[in-house]
Design an enzyme around this catalytic site. Structure first.
Site, PDB file in Angstrom:
ATOM      1  N   PHE A 150       0.866  -1.184   0.000  1.00 34.91           N
ATOM      2  CA  PHE A 150       0.000   0.000   0.000  1.00 34.91           C
ATOM      3  C   PHE A 150       0.896   1.224   0.000  1.00 34.91           C
ATOM      4  O   PHE A 150       1.718   1.400   0.908  1.00 34.91           O
ATOM      5  CB  PHE A 150      -0.932   0.032   1.220  1.00 34.91           C
ATOM      6  CG  PHE A 150      -1.889   1.198   1.166  1.00 34.91           C
ATOM      7  CD1 PHE A 150      -3.116   1.074   0.538  1.00 34.91           C
ATOM      8  CD2 PHE A 150      -1.548   2.428   1.714  1.00 34.91           C
ATOM      9  CE1 PHE A 150      -3.996   2.154   0.458  1.00 34.91           C
ATOM     10  CE2 PHE A 150      -2.417   3.506   1.641  1.00 34.91           C
ATOM     11  CZ  PHE A 150      -3.644   3.371   1.015  1.00 34.91           C
ATOM     12  N   ASP A 235       9.624   2.988   1.517  1.00 38.36           N
ATOM     13  CA  ASP A 235       8.407   3.688   1.938  1.00 38.36           C
ATOM     14  C   ASP A 235       8.261   3.489   3.448  1.00 38.36           C
ATOM     15  O   ASP A 235       7.785   2.460   3.910  1.00 38.36           O
ATOM     16  CB  ASP A 235       7.196   3.121   1.196  1.00 38.36           C
ATOM     17  CG  ASP A 235       5.898   3.813   1.575  1.00 38.36           C
ATOM     18  OD1 ASP A 235       5.860   4.500   2.616  1.00 38.36           O
ATOM     19  OD2 ASP A 235       4.900   3.661   0.842  1.00 38.36           O
ATOM     20  N   LYS A 264       2.787  10.995   7.763  1.00 38.64           N
ATOM     21  CA  LYS A 264       2.030  10.560   8.946  1.00 38.64           C
ATOM     22  C   LYS A 264       2.552  11.157  10.245  1.00 38.64           C
ATOM     23  O   LYS A 264       2.228  12.279  10.590  1.00 38.64           O
ATOM     24  CB  LYS A 264       1.992   9.034   9.005  1.00 38.64           C
ATOM     25  CG  LYS A 264       1.132   8.390   7.924  1.00 38.64           C
ATOM     26  CD  LYS A 264       0.961   6.918   8.151  1.00 38.64           C
ATOM     27  CE  LYS A 264       0.165   6.235   7.056  1.00 38.64           C
ATOM     28  NZ  LYS A 264      -1.230   6.657   6.950  1.00 38.64           N
TER      29      LYS A 264
END
Length: 461
Positions: A150, A235, A264
């Protein structure tokens, strides 16, 4: 009293009606169906509070955003300071001090020879930037990613997502994106062998399912990337900034990527911010002439509030030793939860690093449980995990998440500020729910039947 305070007081409780009318009505329907329709009015640290005064332990952390917990006073103070100082912001034909200071602070944490930073607004934008930078730096078009990955929901990032539920209906996506199985070095070797791949984009630990790499996977992947002239892009949007018990998850395997993506938690939970740390040649390949200084950017990316939030966040992580806390508490939690595997046949595995933890459930052997399990799986694959998450929330006031579509995995992403009290509560509550799942017939299997019925109706309709 400010206008906003008055407005919030006057309209408290209108959340669901407003969303149903003006936003995503299906989200309202989902929340009401599974009993998550609460009106939260306050948040502090790892806790949420509803309008009835109930306290909830947040193990979702806004999908990993709230590593510092919610409303950390030091981040609030930094943001207030920015507002009160009336600083110039987004002049555009300028270079701001705060963005330089945040870049400096980030680069003090990264492994290897990463010495440049590009700022953006989100994790998806960081992925988009990585695609563009890697293509331009290598003059190659292909991007390799892993199945079940993802990486975001914008079109470029979506092209690297390994879950078809996110991709369906949006094709054709970005051409030249090739999927390989996670943990499969032979497949990666074949994908890179033609020397036409710009970048291999990989989560050190996959967020969907909390899938860990084999001990040699990332180091060997880095070696293959060097061999074939491919950039290795880590990532770390969810795994970074201490989540796994190291500042960056790649440090567990002594890997030095060409780029690290982050977002985030860097926001401190307040102002969206993303960033790409990269090797100098990658940055300078894209911005190689003065007339190219604006070939890639983002209007709001280096705004003062985001930069101040990032600076304050890194300071809190250091001062409160949150990386160390994640390592210690994570080790304790994973160890305690693993003791449940031998006692409860539905629980197959507990895995993770630091405070990124998964509990995977699977088919039981006893006849009564096996029949009940099959009923749920035939209605909707992965439905059992909802039968754990829902009572964990409703009966124990712990907010968690299912780790992906069609899998029976519960993911725990607690704020890195949790302590022994929260760890004890997590283990006790999960054991209570898992124990209840082994009682057939029982209240939780009545819930399971209702979930199965709703799933079958949805499939038929």
């Amino acid at each position: 009293m400010s206008y906003l305070t008055e407005l919030l007081a006057a309209r408290q409780g209108d959340n669901f009606a407003l969303h149903e009318k003006y936003l995503n009505a299906q989200m309202v329907r989902v929340l009401k169906t599974i009993g998550y329709d609460r009106t939260y009015v306050r948040a502090r640290g790892p806790y949420l509070y509803d309008d009835q005064g109930n306290e909830y332990l947040d193990l979702l952390s806004g999908f990993g955003v709230f590593a510092l917990g919610r409303n950390h006073p030091k981040v609030i103070a930094a943001l207030q300071d920015v507002l009160l100082r009336e600083l110039p912001d987004l002049v555009q034909l300028d270079v701001s001090l705060l963005s330089g200071l945040l870049a400096e602070s980030i680069l003090e944490t990264v492994p290897g020879e990463l010495s440049k930073v590009f700022f953006c607004n989100s994790g998806a934008e960081a992925v988009e930037a990585a695609i563009k930078f890697s293509r331009y730096a290598t003059r190659r078009a292909k991007i390799v990613y892993c199945e079940h990955a993802f990486h975001g929901l914008t079109m470029g990032a979506l092209s690297l997502n390994g879950d078809k539920i996110f991709r369906e209906g949006f094709e054709p996506l970005l051409p030249g994106c090739v999927a390989v199985p996670f943990n499969d070095l032979e497949a990666l070797d074949r994908a890179l062998g033609a020397r036409d791949v710009a970048a291999f984009v990989v989560e050190p630990i996959q967020g969907k399912g909390v899938n860990l790499p084999a001990d040699d996977y990332l180091a060997e992947a880095a070696r293959l990337c060097r061999k074939y002239g491919t950039l290795l892009v880590a990532d770390e949007i969810q795994t970074g900034l201490g989540r796994t018990g190291r500042f960056w998850a790649v440090e567990h395997w002594q890997v030095e990527p060409d780029m690290i993506l982050m977002a985030k938690a860097l926001s401190g939970g307040f102002v969206p911010v993303g960033a790409v740390a990269m090797r100098k040649p990658v940055m300078e390949a894209l911005f190689d002439r003065m007339d190219r200084v604006v070939v890639h950017g983002s209007t709001f990316s280096k705004n003062n509030m985001a930069m101040a939030a990032g600076i304050a966040t890194l300071q809190v992580i250091r001062e409160e030793r949150l990386v160390e806390n994640a390592a210690l508490l994570g080790q304790r939690l994973i160890g305690a939860l693993r003791t449940l595997v031998d006692r409860y046949e539905l629980l197959k595995e507990v895995r993770g690093k630091g405070l990124m933890i998964a509990l995977e459930f699977g088919a039981p052997k006893s006849l009564s449980l096996k029949a009940a399990w099959s009923l749920l799986e035939s209605a909707h694959k992965g439905l059992f995990s909802q039968m754990v998450a829902i009572p964990l929330f409703q009966h124990h006031r712990i907010l968690s998440q299912v780790a992906g579509h069609g899998i029976n995995v519960i993911k725990l992403l607690p704020p890195l500020v949790i302590g022994e009290r929260e760890a004890t509560r997590i283990v006790a509550s999960l054991e209570a729910v898992i124990a209840d799942c082994h009682r057939v017939p029982g209240a939780l299997w009545d819930l399971g039947k209702r979930l199965a019925t709703q799933a079958l109706k949805a499939r038929a309709g």
